[in-house]
Motif scaffolding. Sequence first.
Motif, PDB file in Angstrom:
ATOM      1  N   GLY A 168       0.812  -1.209   0.000  1.00  0.00           N
ATOM      2  CA  GLY A 168       0.000   0.000   0.000  1.00  0.00           C
ATOM      3  C   GLY A 168       0.848   1.262   0.000  1.00  0.00           C
ATOM      4  O   GLY A 168       0.544   2.226  -0.715  1.00  0.00           O
ATOM      5  N   GLN A 169       1.917   1.263   0.782  1.00  0.00           N
ATOM      6  CA  GLN A 169       2.819   2.414   0.829  1.00  0.00           C
ATOM      7  C   GLN A 169       3.528   2.593  -0.507  1.00  0.00           C
ATOM      8  O   GLN A 169       3.675   3.714  -0.999  1.00  0.00           O
ATOM      9  CB  GLN A 169       3.866   2.218   1.917  1.00  0.00           C
ATOM     10  N   ARG A 170       3.970   1.489  -1.087  1.00  0.00           N
ATOM     11  CA  ARG A 170       4.666   1.544  -2.375  1.00  0.00           C
ATOM     12  C   ARG A 170       3.723   1.982  -3.498  1.00  0.00           C
ATOM     13  O   ARG A 170       4.110   2.731  -4.395  1.00  0.00           O
ATOM     14  CB  ARG A 170       5.303   0.193  -2.682  1.00  0.00           C
ATOM     15  N   LEU A 171       2.485   1.502  -3.442  1.00  0.00           N
ATOM     16  CA  LEU A 171       1.498   1.902  -4.437  1.00  0.00           C
ATOM     17  C   LEU A 171       1.235   3.404  -4.341  1.00  0.00           C
ATOM     18  O   LEU A 171       1.202   4.097  -5.364  1.00  0.00           O
ATOM     19  CB  LEU A 171       0.192   1.122  -4.253  1.00  0.00           C
ATOM     20  N   ALA A 172       1.064   3.920  -3.131  1.00  0.00           N
ATOM     21  CA  ALA A 172       0.837   5.357  -2.947  1.00  0.00           C
ATOM     22  C   ALA A 172       2.015   6.144  -3.515  1.00  0.00           C
ATOM     23  O   ALA A 172       1.836   7.146  -4.215  1.00  0.00           O
ATOM     24  CB  ALA A 172       0.619   5.678  -1.472  1.00  0.00           C
ATOM     25  N   ARG A 173       3.238   5.688  -3.243  1.00  0.00           N
ATOM     26  CA  ARG A 173       4.437   6.346  -3.776  1.00  0.00           C
ATOM     27  C   ARG A 173       4.423   6.344  -5.302  1.00  0.00           C
ATOM     28  O   ARG A 173       4.658   7.354  -5.955  1.00  0.00           O
ATOM     29  CB  ARG A 173       5.684   5.623  -3.269  1.00  0.00           C
ATOM     30  N   TRP A 174       4.111   5.190  -5.882  1.00  0.00           N
ATOM     31  CA  TRP A 174       4.135   5.067  -7.333  1.00  0.00           C
ATOM     32  C   TRP A 174       3.068   5.950  -7.974  1.00  0.00           C
ATOM     33  O   TRP A 174       3.308   6.589  -8.997  1.00  0.00           O
ATOM     34  CB  TRP A 174       3.946   3.601  -7.725  1.00  0.00           C
ATOM     35  N   ALA A 232       0.655  11.106   2.785  1.00  0.00           N
ATOM     36  CA  ALA A 232       0.720  10.549   4.141  1.00  0.00           C
ATOM     37  C   ALA A 232       0.684   9.016   4.106  1.00  0.00           C
ATOM     38  O   ALA A 232       1.297   8.362   4.957  1.00  0.00           O
ATOM     39  CB  ALA A 232      -0.427  11.096   4.990  1.00  0.00           C
ATOM     40  N   ALA A 233      -0.014   8.453   3.121  1.00  0.00           N
ATOM     41  CA  ALA A 233      -0.107   6.992   3.002  1.00  0.00           C
ATOM     42  C   ALA A 233       1.152   6.379   2.389  1.00  0.00           C
ATOM     43  O   ALA A 233       1.419   5.192   2.573  1.00  0.00           O
ATOM     44  CB  ALA A 233      -1.325   6.622   2.151  1.00  0.00           C
ATOM     45  N   ALA A 234       1.912   7.187   1.656  1.00  0.00           N
ATOM     46  CA  ALA A 234       3.128   6.687   0.997  1.00  0.00           C
ATOM     47  C   ALA A 234       4.247   6.507   2.013  1.00  0.00           C
ATOM     48  O   ALA A 234       4.274   7.156   3.058  1.00  0.00           O
ATOM     49  CB  ALA A 234       3.562   7.665  -0.094  1.00  0.00           C
ATOM     50  N   CYS A 235       5.176   5.652   1.687  1.00  0.00           N
ATOM     51  CA  CYS A 235       6.365   5.493   2.515  1.00  0.00           C
ATOM     52  C   CYS A 235       7.250   6.739   2.377  1.00  0.00           C
ATOM     53  O   CYS A 235       7.038   7.571   1.496  1.00  0.00           O
ATOM     54  CB  CYS A 235       7.125   4.237   2.112  1.00  0.00           C
ATOM     55  N   SER A 236       8.234   6.834   3.213  1.00  0.00           N
ATOM     56  CA  SER A 236       9.130   7.997   3.211  1.00  0.00           C
ATOM     57  C   SER A 236       9.956   8.098   1.930  1.00  0.00           C
ATOM     58  O   SER A 236      10.549   9.145   1.654  1.00  0.00           O
ATOM     59  CB  SER A 236      10.054   7.948   4.418  1.00  0.00           C
TER      60      SER A 236
END
Length: 162
Positions: free
Chosen positions: A77-83, A144-148
């Motif tokens: 989920g974090q990686r998807l938000a980042r992408w 906020a949902a994405a990783c750092s």
Amino acid sequence: MVGSEGMLGAHLVLGVLTAPLHAVVQGSGAAWRIGGAPFKRELARSTALQRCLNRYLYVLMAQQATSAACLRFHLIGQRLARWLLMSQDRAHSDSFHVTHEFLAYMLGVRRVGVTAAASALQRNGLIQYHRGKMKVLDRRGLEAAACSCYSTDHQTYDDLLV
């Protein structure tokens, strides 16, 4: 991932004639094209172009290092938000076309994992999607949902390319 800030064929800047990767075009848009020989001539002639492309190569290397760590340590989920944020940045639009199958390929996970993660983002009101049409509804929430890794990449872009 390349947008209007970058280029395919960065290996030519290093004097390498073959590329170890294949490019996949995700969205529509305009692009400029130049042959390898004219590009190398212009690169040899222009120190400003060399300086600019060296900075771009650094950003690419930093992005690849971040992506490798992200793949290993962060949740889907974090990686998807980042992408999705990176795609929005490069598309210069809140809406773009992307399928769950393509996202699964890009994130290195099964399609069912992307479906679960995208459904959670949609339930939280961050995105809206249907049949490949993706729309970012709440960018701050998605950040906020994405990783750092997203903020790290974004800061590197801002520091070196803007």
